[in-house]
Design a protein around this motif. Sequence first.
Motif, PDB file in Angstrom:
ATOM      1  N   TYR A  34      35.564 -10.893 -21.427  1.00 18.67           N
ATOM      2  CA  TYR A  34      34.374 -10.457 -22.157  1.00 18.67           C
ATOM      3  C   TYR A  34      33.113 -10.432 -21.302  1.00 18.67           C
ATOM      4  O   TYR A  34      32.959 -11.213 -20.355  1.00 18.67           O
ATOM      5  CB  TYR A  34      34.142 -11.345 -23.379  1.00 18.67           C
ATOM      6  CG  TYR A  34      35.128 -11.069 -24.490  1.00 18.67           C
ATOM      7  CD1 TYR A  34      36.109 -11.991 -24.815  1.00 18.67           C
ATOM      8  CD2 TYR A  34      35.067  -9.881 -25.217  1.00 18.67           C
ATOM      9  CE1 TYR A  34      37.014 -11.735 -25.831  1.00 18.67           C
ATOM     10  CE2 TYR A  34      35.967  -9.618 -26.228  1.00 18.67           C
ATOM     11  CZ  TYR A  34      36.935 -10.548 -26.533  1.00 18.67           C
ATOM     12  OH  TYR A  34      37.831 -10.288 -27.540  1.00 18.67           O
ATOM     13  N   TRP A  36      28.998 -10.672 -21.764  1.00 22.69           N
ATOM     14  CA  TRP A  36      27.984 -11.181 -22.674  1.00 22.69           C
ATOM     15  C   TRP A  36      26.677 -10.501 -22.281  1.00 22.69           C
ATOM     16  O   TRP A  36      26.139 -10.761 -21.216  1.00 22.69           O
ATOM     17  CB  TRP A  36      27.932 -12.702 -22.584  1.00 22.69           C
ATOM     18  CG  TRP A  36      29.258 -13.293 -22.928  1.00 22.69           C
ATOM     19  CD1 TRP A  36      30.307 -13.544 -22.072  1.00 22.69           C
ATOM     20  CD2 TRP A  36      29.721 -13.640 -24.231  1.00 22.69           C
ATOM     21  NE1 TRP A  36      31.374 -14.037 -22.780  1.00 22.69           N
ATOM     22  CE2 TRP A  36      31.049 -14.113 -24.098  1.00 22.69           C
ATOM     23  CE3 TRP A  36      29.137 -13.621 -25.507  1.00 22.69           C
ATOM     24  CZ2 TRP A  36      31.800 -14.551 -25.198  1.00 22.69           C
ATOM     25  CZ3 TRP A  36      29.889 -14.058 -26.576  1.00 22.69           C
ATOM     26  CH2 TRP A  36      31.196 -14.521 -26.422  1.00 22.69           C
ATOM     27  N   ARG A  99      28.688  -9.337 -27.483  1.00 20.41           N
ATOM     28  CA  ARG A  99      29.920  -9.573 -26.736  1.00 20.41           C
ATOM     29  C   ARG A  99      30.732  -8.291 -26.758  1.00 20.41           C
ATOM     30  O   ARG A  99      31.087  -7.783 -27.825  1.00 20.41           O
ATOM     31  CB  ARG A  99      30.738 -10.703 -27.367  1.00 20.41           C
ATOM     32  CG  ARG A  99      31.998 -11.019 -26.583  1.00 20.41           C
ATOM     33  CD  ARG A  99      32.880 -12.024 -27.293  1.00 20.41           C
ATOM     34  NE  ARG A  99      33.664 -11.414 -28.362  1.00 20.41           N
ATOM     35  CZ  ARG A  99      34.731 -11.994 -28.907  1.00 20.41           C
ATOM     36  NH1 ARG A  99      35.126 -13.186 -28.486  1.00 20.41           N
ATOM     37  NH2 ARG A  99      35.383 -11.393 -29.891  1.00 20.41           N
TER      38      ARG A  99
END
Length: 125
Positions: A34, A36, A99
């Motif tokens: 992921y 951010w 995200r």
Amino acid sequence: QVQLQESGPGLVKPSQTLSLTCTVSGGSITTNSYYWTWIRQPPGKGLERIGYIHYSGITYYSPSLRSRTSISRDTSKNQFTLQLSSVTPEDTAVYYCARVTAAGWALMNRGVGDWGQGTQVTVTS
């Protein structure tokens, strides 16, 4: 279900540093794959990428904002932070943390990924 919440001052004076924090719940900011991210939307304009901190800790900043931007994280608090220095009224916008995956970063669409509700930041003397 991961949730993100932006926090920080709604008013900033010109030339000061804007500082926002994104608090994440329901998932770790070190979770594999992921990104951010911080994104903003100035009034009457589209979404603008600011930058991201990857789950690995690597950061990326949009070229147009790179000289003024810093994104960091506190893994113990599951938070990541945006600092934007030397702000002007042109930095007035709704600021979002999100995200996303790599595909989501490319698409930059609020329907893709998990987004905070956004926080209004106004730069004014």
